[in-house]
Design an enzyme around this catalytic site. Structure first.
Site, PDB file in Angstrom:
ATOM      1  N   GLY A  64     -50.920 -70.241  51.597  1.00 41.43           N
ATOM      2  CA  GLY A  64     -50.667 -71.220  50.547  1.00 41.43           C
ATOM      3  C   GLY A  64     -49.467 -72.074  50.863  1.00 41.43           C
ATOM      4  N   ASN A 122     -49.135 -75.218  51.816  1.00 40.16           N
ATOM      5  CA  ASN A 122     -49.192 -76.683  51.770  1.00 40.16           C
ATOM      6  C   ASN A 122     -48.350 -77.299  50.660  1.00 40.16           C
ATOM      7  OD1 ASN A 122     -51.639 -75.587  50.176  1.00 40.16           O
ATOM      8  ND2 ASN A 122     -51.403 -77.668  49.394  1.00 40.16           N
ATOM      9  N   GLY A 140     -45.454 -76.355  46.976  1.00 39.24           N
ATOM     10  CA  GLY A 140     -44.724 -75.406  46.153  1.00 39.24           C
ATOM     11  C   GLY A 140     -43.885 -74.425  46.948  1.00 39.24           C
ATOM     12  N   TYR A 177     -55.491 -63.746  35.200  1.00 39.42           N
ATOM     13  CA  TYR A 177     -54.292 -63.934  36.014  1.00 39.42           C
ATOM     14  C   TYR A 177     -53.439 -62.673  36.014  1.00 39.42           C
ATOM     15  CZ  TYR A 177     -50.142 -66.107  38.044  1.00 39.42           C
ATOM     16  OH  TYR A 177     -49.079 -66.402  38.857  1.00 39.42           O
TER      17      TYR A 177
END
Length: 279
Positions: A10, A12, A14, A164
């Site tokens: 992940g 890419n 943040g 979540y």
């Protein structure tokens, strides 16, 4: 971190991008894993620019696709003999119940199962490191989570918080069970809560849903750079080289709720996960 190889999923945007950038700045060779090649190329150029390092590589992998994860692991292993740190950072939030390519509820499928498979496939490379580290990005949302053993893919009564929170609790239980299995090795597994970080995690790229909320809340949340501090600590700090199976917040070990310490659930989740990913 010089001469160390670190993989960040992940990567890419943040926290993934912030973590990758800082690790490169500290001298590591950083493998940035992104689902989109287009966004990945933009991200790695930005990371190189900010870090001043060219010692970075982009690999494409979709954590929601077991076949893609296997290709990613095979590609890494064809190029590198060792992996020093694996940072399982990628995550999704899904307003509606959606399924991955192989039929898993998306949040559990990507946030947990995808990383479970990737970690298992790369474990032999972590074992060859001087001191391998597995770093799983969880969330304080785990506290309201439950492993729904009779309905893990949430076919009944799905809601975003339920899905979540289950996936973030799964991150912790996976970490604890992995730590048990790693006893006697040179590899550790720890997880963390990054804090309330403003990212585009909940923004739907197709509809733009969540973008206004993202904009409104941004001033009140941590930046990705601030949120990445715990992951960086777990990836680099020499004083925790023998610490394993713990949950960190602000670089300190936190006391977990009883559900997150339930090793029967951790064993059930491990066994179920192995079956689901075909191991």
């Amino acid at each position: 971190m010089r001469d160390k190889i670190v993989m960040v999923t992940g990567a890419n945007s943040g926290m993934g991008l912030a973590t990758s950038t800082e690790l490169a700045r500290r001298g590591a060779r950083v493998i940035m894993v992104c689902r989109s090649e287009e966004r990945g190329k933009i991200a790695i150029e930005e990371a190189m620019r900010q870090s001043g390092s060219q010692n970075m590589e982009l690999l494409i992998g979709d954590l929601g696709d077991l076949d893609s994860i296997r290709r990613l692991a095979a590609e890494y292993k064809s190029r590198y003999q060792v992996l020093d740190v694996l940072i399982n950072n990628a995550g999704v939030v899904s307003l509606k119940r959606k399924l991955t390519k192989h039929g898993f509820e998306m949040q559990l499928g990507i946030n947990h199962l995808g990383h479970f498979l990737l970690t298992k496939l790369l474990l032999d490379r972590l074992m060859l490191a001087d001191q391998g580290r597995i770093v799983n990005v969880s969330s304080g949302a785990y506290k309201v989570g439950k492993i729904h053993v009779n309905d893990p893919t949430l076919k009944k009564r799905y809601n975003i918080a339920k899905g979540y929170a289950q996936s973030k609790l799964a991150n912790i239980l996976f970490t604890k069970q992995m730590a048990v299995k790693l006893i006697g090795t040179r590899v550790t597994a720890n997880c963390l809560h990054p804090g309330a970080v403003v990212t585009n995690l909940g923004v739907d790229r197709n509809t733009g849903f969540g973008k206004r909320v993202y904009t409104l809340l941004r001033p009140f949340f941590l930046s990705p750079e601030q949120g990445s501090q715990s992951a960086l600590y777990l990836a680099t700090a020499p004083e925790i080289s023998e610490v394993s199976g713990e949950y960190f917040y602000r670089q300190k070990i936190q006391t977990l709720t009883p559900r997150a310490n339930n090793m029967e659930d951790a064993q059930w989740l491990w066994d179920w996960s192995e079956k689901q990913v075909g191991l």
